[in-house]
Design a protein around this motif. Structure first.
Motif, mmCIF file in Angstrom:
data_model
loop_
_atom_site.group_PDB
_atom_site.id
_atom_site.type_symbol
_atom_site.label_atom_id
_atom_site.label_comp_id
_atom_site.label_asym_id
_atom_site.label_seq_id
_atom_site.Cartn_x
_atom_site.Cartn_y
_atom_site.Cartn_z
ATOM 1 N N MET A 1 51.562 109.457 98.224
ATOM 2 C CA MET A 1 50.270 109.242 98.926
ATOM 3 C C MET A 1 49.934 107.624 99.695
ATOM 4 N N GLU A 2 49.866 107.605 100.918
ATOM 5 C CA GLU A 2 49.656 106.332 101.297
ATOM 6 C C GLU A 2 48.087 106.180 101.355
ATOM 7 N N TRP A 3 48.005 104.931 101.253
ATOM 8 C CA TRP A 3 46.429 104.220 101.080
ATOM 9 C C TRP A 3 46.146 103.277 102.347
ATOM 10 N N ILE A 4 44.825 103.416 103.041
ATOM 11 C CA ILE A 4 44.578 102.484 103.746
ATOM 12 C C ILE A 4 43.588 101.550 103.327
ATOM 13 N N GLU A 5 43.777 100.197 103.728
ATOM 14 C CA GLU A 5 42.962 99.055 103.162
ATOM 15 C C GLU A 5 41.948 98.966 104.165
ATOM 16 N N VAL A 6 40.739 98.832 103.637
ATOM 17 C CA VAL A 6 39.490 98.750 104.747
ATOM 18 C C VAL A 6 38.620 97.416 104.215
ATOM 19 N N PHE A 7 38.176 96.599 104.906
ATOM 20 C CA PHE A 7 37.375 95.591 104.744
ATOM 21 C C PHE A 7 36.240 95.488 105.551
ATOM 22 N N VAL A 8 35.083 95.415 104.829
ATOM 23 C CA VAL A 8 33.480 95.305 105.556
ATOM 24 C C VAL A 8 33.149 94.091 105.228
ATOM 25 N N SER A 9 32.907 93.280 106.359
ATOM 26 C CA SER A 9 32.336 91.879 106.402
ATOM 27 C C SER A 9 30.809 91.983 106.251
ATOM 28 N N VAL A 10 30.271 91.183 105.064
ATOM 29 C CA VAL A 10 29.105 91.439 104.345
ATOM 30 C C VAL A 10 28.739 89.873 104.248
ATOM 31 N N SER A 11 27.139 89.789 104.239
ATOM 32 C CA SER A 11 26.558 88.598 104.043
ATOM 33 C C SER A 11 26.749 88.231 102.269
ATOM 34 N N GLN A 12 26.601 87.068 101.851
ATOM 35 C CA GLN A 12 26.584 86.948 100.365
ATOM 36 C C GLN A 12 25.246 87.678 99.775
ATOM 37 N N MET A 13 24.220 87.687 100.687
ATOM 38 C CA MET A 13 22.809 88.346 100.068
ATOM 39 C C MET A 13 22.963 89.945 100.413
ATOM 40 N N GLY A 14 24.026 90.355 100.989
ATOM 41 C CA GLY A 14 24.114 91.786 101.166
ATOM 42 C C GLY A 14 25.207 92.457 100.433
ATOM 43 N N LEU A 15 25.727 91.407 99.581
ATOM 44 C CA LEU A 15 27.004 92.034 98.560
ATOM 45 C C LEU A 15 26.472 93.254 97.875
ATOM 46 N N GLU A 16 25.387 92.822 97.098
ATOM 47 C CA GLU A 16 25.043 93.831 96.073
ATOM 48 C C GLU A 16 24.520 95.195 96.632
ATOM 49 N N PRO A 17 23.535 95.205 97.660
ATOM 50 C CA PRO A 17 23.064 96.381 98.231
ATOM 51 C C PRO A 17 24.522 97.242 98.921
ATOM 52 N N VAL A 18 25.262 96.441 99.571
ATOM 53 C CA VAL A 18 26.261 97.254 100.299
ATOM 54 C C VAL A 18 27.185 97.860 99.151
ATOM 55 N N LEU A 103 28.551 93.735 108.753
ATOM 56 C CA LEU A 103 28.805 94.955 108.330
ATOM 57 C C LEU A 103 30.059 95.678 109.127
ATOM 58 N N GLU A 104 30.727 94.608 109.722
ATOM 59 C CA GLU A 104 31.908 95.121 110.785
ATOM 60 C C GLU A 104 33.141 95.781 109.813
ATOM 61 N N THR A 105 33.628 96.712 110.247
ATOM 62 C CA THR A 105 34.606 97.536 109.427
ATOM 63 C C THR A 105 36.105 97.138 110.178
ATOM 64 N N LYS A 106 37.107 96.593 109.273
ATOM 65 C CA LYS A 106 38.191 96.401 109.637
ATOM 66 C C LYS A 106 39.408 97.107 109.028
ATOM 67 N N ILE A 107 40.301 97.896 109.470
ATOM 68 C CA ILE A 107 41.414 98.538 108.961
ATOM 69 C C ILE A 107 42.454 97.467 108.849
ATOM 70 N N LYS A 108 42.980 97.248 107.874
ATOM 71 C CA LYS A 108 44.269 96.589 107.449
ATOM 72 C C LYS A 108 45.426 97.316 107.280
ATOM 73 N N ASN A 109 46.438 96.539 107.719
ATOM 74 C CA ASN A 109 47.958 97.131 107.585
ATOM 75 C C ASN A 109 48.164 98.274 108.415
#
Length: 325
Positions: A1-18, A103-109
């Motif tokens: 099974m292949e996996w896709i890496e996803v990164f969401v850009s978050v502020s330091q303040m937003g890390l916990e709620p996100v 909260l921009e989503t970036k798909i890697k690889n």
């Protein structure tokens, strides 16, 4: 099974709620990137290390604060990613005082445009419950099944029918919807749940989603299933925060209200759904991770809802209740 890496850009303040929203969507193994932590380490005069490699300093200096997670490279992974994106939109709408970041989503690889279409090769017709057959719009059935065929093209909106939360909710709709019922679908996404209710002979359905793109996509899917616009109405907005939107549904007294969202939103809805539902009406809620089941049950009880059925699949729970007033 292949996996896709996803990164969401978050502020330091937003890390916990996100991160909390991602856990509520069933994601585990989150990788939290806080760019400020490494800078604090470098500037700390009491740090234990005397030497830090230049390559590491360069790498960490370019680190963007955010959260990385992984989804499967298939239709379920696509559904899970869209679920997270929908939940983040709800977070933005409800936490207006917080700077959450882009909260921009970036798909890697993998090229994002490629993955946005490649998952479709895994999405084939499949049954849900006893009466429904899900058919992707680009697939054909070799023989007419002894079921209601629900044609769907989710686009970039949650709702292919592959996710456990959607399937559980559809099974409960199948169990409780009655001919001539009026249905309200909160957080409709692709419209799959309200369209299923109409195909199972509900009389009329209203649907609402925080994502304005849901209007076009839900209508395209209803048209594809030959549902007349006179019996299906889709709006966009935050039903918890927008008083005018809330009032547009308040007092209609629906026979069934459906919400496939996340636990915290469902708990908040238990205070508003009584304005929308008739006495004895059915409130179906899904999108609940197992760890939040008791929290949701407590909220439902406090809101005057009596549990009539609970379904579980994997780490997900769906609850059917009857409003007792």
């Amino acid at each position: 099974m292949e996996w896709i890496e996803v990164f969401v850009s978050v502020s330091q303040m937003g890390l916990e709620p996100v991160a909390g929203v991602m856990y509520a969507c069933g994601l585990t193994g989150l990788m939290i990137h806080d760019a400020s932590e490494f800078q604090e380490f470098l500037e700390n005069p009491n740090r234990d290390w005397d030497y830090v490699a230049d390559e590491l300093v360069e790498e960490k200096s370019e680190l963007e604060t955010g959260i990385t997670f992984f989804v499967r490279d298939n239709v379920y992974g696509k559904e899970q990613l869209v679920q997270v994106q929908s939940a983040l939109k709800m977070l933005i709408a409800t936490e207006t005082e917080l700077d959450l970041g882009t909260l921009e989503t970036k798909i890697k690889n993998v090229a994002e445009e490629d993955w946005a279409n490649n998952w479709k090769k895994y999405f084939k017709p499949f049954p849900v419950g006893e009466k429904i057959m899900i058919r992707p719009s680009w697939e054909e059935l070799t023989a007419p099944p002894d079921k209601v065929v629900l044609k769907i093209d989710p686009g970039h909106i949650f709702g292919t029918g592959t996710h456990e939360t959607t399937q559980l909710c559809m099974e409960l709709i199948e169990e409780f919807v009655q001919k001539e019922d009026m249905v309200l679908d909160i957080g409709c996404g692709s419209g799959i749940l309200s369209i299923a209710a109409l195909l199972l002979e509900a009389k009329e359905a209203d649907a609402v989603d925080i994502d304005p793109n849901a209007i076009q996509i839900a209508y395209e899917n209803s048209d594809m299933n030959d549902i007349p616009r006179e019996t299906y109405h889709v709006k966009s907005g935050n039903i918890l925060e927008d008083e005018a939107l809330h009032q547009s549904y308040s007092g209609k007294k629906y026979d069934m209200v459906v919400a496939n969202i996340v636990a915290d939103i469902i708990i908040a809805l238990t205070k508003q759904v009584p304005d929308y539902i008739k006495d004895g009406g059915i409130f179906l809620c899904s999108g609940i991770i197992t760890e939040r089941k008791e929290d949701v049950l407590a909220g439902l009880a406090a809101g005057g809802f009596a549990v009539v059925d609970i379904k579980e699949k994997g780490n997900w729970v769906a609850i059917a209740t009857r409003y007792k007033g």
